[in-house]
Design an enzyme around this catalytic site. Structure first.
Site: not given
Length: 378
Positions: A188, A261
Site C-alpha cells: 500500500d 487500476h
C-alpha cells in the site's frame, strides 16, 4: 496519536477500490491543487478523527436502524466520545479512535432540517461486465487501534448501548499484512494527501457551512480470487495494478496499460488539478469461509470524486475499458455516509417530529434510490 486536525496524518493508499496513482509527474510550476480549487476549511468545528494515522488494526461495522428506533441513535451520538474514553484511557498507547457516519435515509428519518448537501444513498454502478452494488446500511462505525481488542471492546459497548434498535449487517476485522502489503501482494502506498492538502480534500468547508468540519465516507468490501490471481504472471499482475510488485514504483506511461487500476482511478481536471481522497483501506480474511479481501474506505469532501473513480473502474474510460483488477476482485457491498463534526455529535440536529417522519419520501424510499442516472465522469 495525532489529533484530528490539519496536522500531518499518515495513511495508506490501497491497490483495491478507488485509489490514486503514485509519483505522477508534474510540469514545472504545476501545483497539486490549483488555488481556485482550494476551499476554506474552518478550524472549528473540529472533525472526527478522520485525519488521524491509520493503525495496525481496525473494525468496520455497518448497521441498519429499526423503524421507530431513530432516537436511540440520536441519543448515542453525544455519548460516543465518553465510550471511546472509557476504553482508550486505560490503553493510551493504542491510539484508539472511533468515527461514526450516518446514511441518507437514516438522516432523513432522524433529524429535522436539511441534510448535508452531497449526502445520498450509495449509487450503484453497473457496467457491461462488472457491478458495484448498493447494499443496506444506516450507521457506520470505523474503529482503529494498534491492536484489535480495544476496537472489539468499543464495538461491543456501542452494540450493547444500541440494543434492539440496530442490526449488524456487516462486520469486518482489518489487519496489517507484512510490510503494508495487501492480500494480492502489493505494498500500500503513501500518496494520500497530508496536512493542509488532506484537510482540503476531506473536510467540508464553506461550500456547505452548516456541515463544516464533516466529511463523506464511501465503503466497499472487495473479495479476491487469490487462486486465479496467483496463477497469473508477475508481469500480468503489475499491468493490472499499474505498479511494480517488488518496489511499488508506478509503471511509466509507455508501459502502464490504460485499463490498469492506477490509470483508471486517477482523476485529473482539465486545469491539471488531481482530485484526492483519503483512504484507510485494510486487508481482511477468513480461512474457514475462504474469503480474502480488501475493505475500501475513502473519505472525501465531495463524494463525486470517488463516484467518478468507480464509474471509470466498473463502466470504463472509455466505456468498456474497465479495471483489470475487477477480473480478480468483486465488490460485494457499497455504502455512503456523512461523518459529522465533533460539535455536531455533541449537539445533534433537532429530532425529526413524528408527523414529518411519517410522510413518505419517494426519492429516498427503500428499493428506489431516486437518483436518476449516474453523474458523468467529467
Amino acid at each position: 496519536m495525532l489529533p484530528a486536525s490539519g496536522r500531518t496524518a499518515l495513511a495508506l493508499v490501497s491497490t483495491h477500490g478507488p485509489c490514486k496513482r503514485h509519483d505522477r509527474p508534474r510540469t514545472p510550476g504545476q501545483a497539486r491543487r490549483s488555488d481556485d480549487r482550494r476551499r476554506t476549511v474552518p478550524v472549528d468545528p473540529q472533525p472526527q478523527a478522520v485525519l488521524s494515522p491509520l493503525t495496525e488494526s481496525a473494525v468496520f461495522l455497518t448497521l441498519t436502524v429499526a423503524e421507530g428506533a431513530e432516537q436511540a441513535v440520536r441519543d448515542l451520538l453525544p455519548e460516543l466520545g465518553g465510550l471511546v474514553r472509557s476504553v482508550g484511557f486505560r490503553l493510551p498507547d493504542e491510539g484508539l479512535t472511533c468515527i461514526v457516519g450516518v446514511g441518507a435515509e437514516l438522516w432523513d428519518r432522524t433529524f429535522d432540517g436539511p441534510r448535508p448537501a452531497a449526502l445520498h444513498p450509495f449509487r450503484e454502478v453497473r457496467g457491461a461486465r462488472h457491478h458495484a452494488p448498493s447494499t443496506p446500511g444506516d450507521l457506520f462505525l470505523h474503529l482503529r487501534a494498534l491492536r484489535l481488542f480495544p476496537c472489539f471492546e468499543l464495538a461491543r459497548l456501542v452494540r450493547t448501548r444500541l440494543g434492539d434498535a440496530v442490526e449488524v449487517i456487516d462486520e469486518v476485522h482489518g489487519f496489517r499484512y507484512f510490510d503494508r502489503r495487501d492480500l494480492l501482494g502489493f505494498v500500500d502506498g503513501t500518496e494520500n494527501p497530508v496536512g493542509d492538502d488532506a484537510a482540503a480534500a476531506v473536510l467540508v468547508g464553506d461550500e456547505d457551512p452548516d456541515f463544516a468540519g464533516g466529511t463523506y465516507v464511501m465503503t466497499q468490501k472487495y473479495l479476491h480470487d487469490l487462486d486465479g490471481w496467483q496463477a497469473t504472471s508477475v508481469e500480468a499482475r503489475e499491468h493490472a495494478v499499474g505498479r511494480r510488485m517488488l518496489d511499488d514504483v508506478e509503471l511509466d506511461d509507455a508501459t502502464k496499460p490504460t485499463d490498469s487500476h492506477v490509470a483508471l482511478t486517477t482523476i485529473v481536471e482539465e486545469d491539471g488539478t488531481e482530485r484526492e481522497i483519503l483512504r484507510d483501506n485494510m486487508p481482511f480474511g477468513s480461512i474457514a469461509d475462504g474469503e480474502y479481501g480488501t475493505y475500501f474506505i475513502g473519505y472525501a469532501a465531495d463524494p463525486d470524486v470517488p463516484e467518478r473513480m468507480l464509474q471509470r473502474m466498473f463502466v470504463g474510460e472509455p466505456e468498456g475499458n474497465t479495471d483489470r483488477l475487477l477480473e480478480f476482485s468483486t465488490a460485494v457491498t457499497g455504502n455512503l455516509f456523512f461523518v459529522p463534526s465533533t460539535a455536531m455529535l455533541d449537539d445533534p440536529p433537532p429530532a425529526r417530529t413524528a408527523a414529518v417522519a411519517d410522510e413518505p419520501d419517494p426519492a429516498h424510499a427503500h428499493g428506489d434510490l431516486g437518483i436518476g442516472d449516474l453523474r458523468g465522469t467529467g
